[in-house]
Design a protein around this motif. Structure first.
Motif: not given
Ligand SMILES: Cc1cc2nc3c(=O)[nH]c(=O)nc-3n(C[C@H](O)[C@H](O)[C@H](O)COP(=O)(O)O)c2cc1C
Length: 167
Positions: A10, A72, A101, A107
């Motif tokens: 989100g 991220g 966030g 997840v």
């Molecule tokens: C498996 C996984 C890998 C992730 N890898 C990174 C990363 O390499 N760098 C980063 O800054 N955040 C990373 N994150 C955090 C997500 O990018 C972050 O929570 C993002 O805000 C999610 O966006 P969304 O809510 O639109 O899905 C990762 C999260 C997950 C679940």
């Protein structure tokens, strides 16, 4: 130009909608964007997963991607942006980064474990500081352990400045 996004928990959706509202642009999820013409000019936003912007490859195949933004959990910095640009090259399109966030409860356990593995040493060193943690370090530890959001309108400034030149 329209905004197309992918979002798992989100945060990217929130940024995409915020940007669409302020710039008066149409906003579509990647799934909704199926009906758009192949050559549509798009600003693509997607969550980072292991350094890769989720959905960017599909967006590049289907649309004319004019700009890209990764969202991220790490704080924004020049280093974050440089690493992102290297791993997610899109021809003729600038790349942006926004801190979104972390939502561990939204997840699956495998993904939660992947992130927890990456953040383990940082969590450990913050925990080891005990009562010597500064308020900022305490916030960081809470964020890594329980999750939280850094989504803020102010962070859109660089993207909005670039968009002004596109219109
Ligand atoms: C498996 C996984 C890998 C992730 N890898 C990174 C990363 O390499 N760098 C980063 O800054 N955040 C990373 N994150 C955090 C997500 O990018 C972050 O929570 C993002 O805000 C999610 O966006 P969304 O809510 O639109 O899905 C990762 C999260 C997950 C679940």
């Amino acid at each position: 130009m329209v905004i197309v996004y992918r979002s798992n928990t989100g945060f990217t959706k929130e940024y995409a909608e915020m940007l669409g509202k302020t710039e008066k642009m149409k906003v579509y999820s990647l799934a909704q964007a199926g009906g758009l013409d192949k050559g549509t000019e798009v600003f693509f936003m997607g969550p980072l997963m292991a350094g890769h912007i989720t959905g960017v490859d599909q967006a590049v195949k289907r649309f004319q991607v004019k700009g890209v933004c990764g969202v991220g959990m790490s704080p924004a910095s020049q280093q974050t942006l440089d690493t992102l640009a290297k791993a997610n090259y899109v021809p003729d399109a600038p790349i942006f980064y926004l801190q979104g966030g972390w939502a561990p409860k939204k997840v699956g356990w495998i993904k939660r474990r992947m992130v927890n593995m990456v953040t383990r040493s940082m969590r450990q060193s913050l925990r080891d500081k005990g009562s010597r943690r500064t308020p900022e370090e305490q916030r960081q530890l809470d964020f890594l352990e329980k999750g939280g959001s850094f989504v803020a309108f102010e962070h859109l400034e660089a993207i909005r400045a670039w968009m002004k030149d596109q219109k």
